[in-house]
Design a protein around this motif. Sequence first.
Motif, PDB file in Angstrom:
ATOM      1  N   VAL A 189      -9.238 -45.481  61.550  1.00 18.10           N
ATOM      2  CA  VAL A 189      -8.433 -45.979  60.636  1.00 18.10           C
ATOM      3  C   VAL A 189      -9.292 -45.996  58.976  1.00 18.10           C
ATOM      4  N   THR A 190      -8.982 -44.906  58.250  1.00 18.48           N
ATOM      5  CA  THR A 190      -9.680 -44.869  57.182  1.00 18.48           C
ATOM      6  C   THR A 190      -8.909 -45.426  55.815  1.00 18.48           C
ATOM      7  N   SER A 191      -8.700 -44.634  54.949  1.00 24.89           N
ATOM      8  CA  SER A 191      -7.996 -45.189  53.755  1.00 24.89           C
ATOM      9  C   SER A 191      -7.749 -43.998  52.766  1.00 24.89           C
ATOM     10  N   GLY A 192      -6.565 -44.285  52.013  1.00 23.54           N
ATOM     11  CA  GLY A 192      -6.277 -43.114  51.180  1.00 23.54           C
ATOM     12  C   GLY A 192      -7.336 -42.759  50.074  1.00 23.54           C
ATOM     13  N   ILE A 193      -8.257 -44.097  50.029  1.00 27.02           N
ATOM     14  CA  ILE A 193      -9.281 -44.036  48.787  1.00 27.02           C
ATOM     15  C   ILE A 193     -10.335 -42.935  49.350  1.00 27.02           C
ATOM     16  N   ALA A 194     -10.411 -42.667  50.680  1.00 26.23           N
ATOM     17  CA  ALA A 194     -11.292 -41.778  51.458  1.00 26.23           C
ATOM     18  C   ALA A 194     -10.813 -40.247  50.939  1.00 26.23           C
ATOM     19  N   LEU A 195      -9.782 -39.891  50.474  1.00 28.37           N
ATOM     20  CA  LEU A 195      -9.362 -38.615  49.785  1.00 28.37           C
ATOM     21  C   LEU A 195      -9.126 -38.587  48.461  1.00 28.37           C
ATOM     22  N   ILE A 196      -8.996 -39.702  47.660  1.00 29.98           N
ATOM     23  CA  ILE A 196      -8.990 -39.750  46.166  1.00 29.98           C
ATOM     24  C   ILE A 196      -9.615 -40.898  45.632  1.00 29.98           C
ATOM     25  N   GLY A 197     -11.187 -40.754  45.591  1.00 28.82           N
ATOM     26  CA  GLY A 197     -11.878 -41.891  45.077  1.00 28.82           C
ATOM     27  C   GLY A 197     -11.501 -42.665  44.022  1.00 28.82           C
ATOM     28  N   ALA A 198     -11.263 -43.933  44.061  1.00 30.05           N
ATOM     29  CA  ALA A 198     -10.578 -44.693  42.990  1.00 30.05           C
ATOM     30  C   ALA A 198     -11.715 -45.492  42.200  1.00 30.05           C
ATOM     31  N   PRO A 199     -11.802 -45.776  41.085  1.00 30.99           N
ATOM     32  CA  PRO A 199     -12.755 -46.453  40.363  1.00 30.99           C
ATOM     33  C   PRO A 199     -12.821 -48.151  40.731  1.00 30.99           C
ATOM     34  N   PHE A 200     -13.837 -48.782  40.944  1.00 30.29           N
ATOM     35  CA  PHE A 200     -14.136 -50.100  41.333  1.00 30.29           C
ATOM     36  C   PHE A 200     -13.819 -49.909  42.842  1.00 30.29           C
ATOM     37  N   TYR A 201     -13.978 -48.861  43.702  1.00 32.88           N
ATOM     38  CA  TYR A 201     -14.074 -48.946  45.044  1.00 32.88           C
ATOM     39  C   TYR A 201     -15.212 -47.931  45.499  1.00 32.88           C
ATOM     40  N   ALA A 202     -16.062 -47.927  44.855  1.00 35.05           N
ATOM     41  CA  ALA A 202     -17.197 -46.700  45.134  1.00 35.05           C
ATOM     42  C   ALA A 202     -17.573 -46.739  46.690  1.00 35.05           C
TER      43      ALA A 202
ATOM     44  N   ARG B 197     -16.885 -53.538  40.181  1.00 33.03           N
ATOM     45  CA  ARG B 197     -17.977 -52.656  39.620  1.00 33.03           C
ATOM     46  C   ARG B 197     -19.205 -52.583  40.465  1.00 33.03           C
ATOM     47  N   LEU B 198     -19.688 -51.519  40.531  1.00 28.90           N
ATOM     48  CA  LEU B 198     -20.909 -51.364  41.635  1.00 28.90           C
ATOM     49  C   LEU B 198     -22.043 -52.427  40.981  1.00 28.90           C
ATOM     50  N   GLU B 199     -22.321 -52.394  39.875  1.00 26.22           N
ATOM     51  CA  GLU B 199     -23.444 -53.094  39.269  1.00 26.22           C
ATOM     52  C   GLU B 199     -23.238 -54.510  39.619  1.00 26.22           C
TER      53      GLU B 199
ATOM     54  N   SER C 168      -8.988 -50.457  32.470  1.00 26.14           N
ATOM     55  CA  SER C 168      -9.178 -51.941  32.128  1.00 26.14           C
ATOM     56  C   SER C 168      -8.263 -52.865  33.013  1.00 26.14           C
ATOM     57  N   ALA C 169      -6.976 -52.344  33.115  1.00 26.12           N
ATOM     58  CA  ALA C 169      -6.131 -52.942  33.955  1.00 26.12           C
ATOM     59  C   ALA C 169      -6.360 -53.137  35.321  1.00 26.12           C
ATOM     60  N   LEU C 170      -6.861 -52.030  36.063  1.00 25.86           N
ATOM     61  CA  LEU C 170      -7.246 -51.968  37.263  1.00 25.86           C
ATOM     62  C   LEU C 170      -8.566 -52.835  37.559  1.00 25.86           C
ATOM     63  N   GLU C 171      -9.452 -52.532  36.842  1.00 22.67           N
ATOM     64  CA  GLU C 171     -10.634 -53.435  36.919  1.00 22.67           C
ATOM     65  C   GLU C 171     -10.435 -55.045  36.986  1.00 22.67           C
ATOM     66  N   GLU C 172      -9.556 -55.466  36.270  1.00 23.90           N
ATOM     67  CA  GLU C 172      -9.158 -56.781  36.133  1.00 23.90           C
ATOM     68  C   GLU C 172      -8.257 -57.311  37.563  1.00 23.90           C
ATOM     69  N   ALA C 173      -7.362 -56.184  37.887  1.00 25.12           N
ATOM     70  CA  ALA C 173      -6.715 -56.640  39.003  1.00 25.12           C
ATOM     71  C   ALA C 173      -7.293 -56.559  40.451  1.00 25.12           C
ATOM     72  N   VAL C 174      -8.532 -55.955  40.293  1.00 27.12           N
ATOM     73  CA  VAL C 174      -9.013 -55.514  41.440  1.00 27.12           C
ATOM     74  C   VAL C 174     -10.384 -56.612  41.633  1.00 27.12           C
ATOM     75  N   SER C 175     -10.920 -57.109  40.652  1.00 21.69           N
ATOM     76  CA  SER C 175     -12.117 -57.753  40.614  1.00 21.69           C
ATOM     77  C   SER C 175     -12.400 -58.761  41.607  1.00 21.69           C
TER      78      SER C 175
END
Length: 268
Positions: free
Chosen positions: A139-152, A97-99, A256-263
């Motif tokens: 070299v960028t990332s696929g997240i540069a094309l589709i913003g994913a939560p918790f990777y702001a 999370r950004l916060e 919820s599952a994504l936040e837990e997995a990437v925290s």
Amino acid sequence: MILEGKRVLITGGSSGIGFAIARAMLAKGARVAITGRNSERLAQAVRDLRGNGLPVTGVQADVATPEGRSQSLDKAIEVLGGLDVLVNNAGGVRAGRLEKTTEVEIRTMVEVDLVAPILLTQAALPHLRATGDGLVVNVTSGIALIGAPFYATYAAVKAGLARFGEALRRELKGEGVRVLTLYPGATDTPMMQSSKAGPELGFTREPPEAVANALIEGIQASSFEVIRGGEARAKMIAANRDDPGAVDERFLTMKSALEEAVSGHSAL
């Protein structure tokens, strides 16, 4: 571009995608210099790449610093006798999370993933121009094309690098220097070791060799970009463009599952 005989500098080349790119370019007959911050890892990478008598040089440097960028470029040009290809691969990530992301972590991602490649490219341009057939790979990332939560922040800097490359490509058109942007998806690298996100969350990891081989094909075909992820990624990019609200809802179901997995996903 034919890579045989080309002089290549790859930042962050001691492991992961950078190492795989170095190996793939060496196999095409290029001469390569790689950078890395960790002296032991860099030395091992050089030993591994030289195993078949291939021409590779290691430069211990942190390209997020002015000294590291200068050292990387100067040493590569000294050893290689010039520069034909610059691969801006070094990067770092802190998910969550950004916060809960510290200012230091945010600034580190901005410096490593965006400021460093811009400034290194700026310094390298006179040398790339001198060849008449230069190339910058970002070299960028696929997240540069589709913003994913918790990777702001990571999405912001990688998207920034992608648009930097697009604008620079147009700025340099007709001047003997091309720009190619690489968008890897989830890749099985040390940078991903602290992430627990798997295929059930859309993070199906591919080997770095597959990314490197796709890049080589893109370079040889004079492509503007190389996007990994196949048909599934293409469909999601289209959905994100045509119906972004639907993508929002899709992420909501797994949030919820994504936040837990990437925290705990951190590689800075």
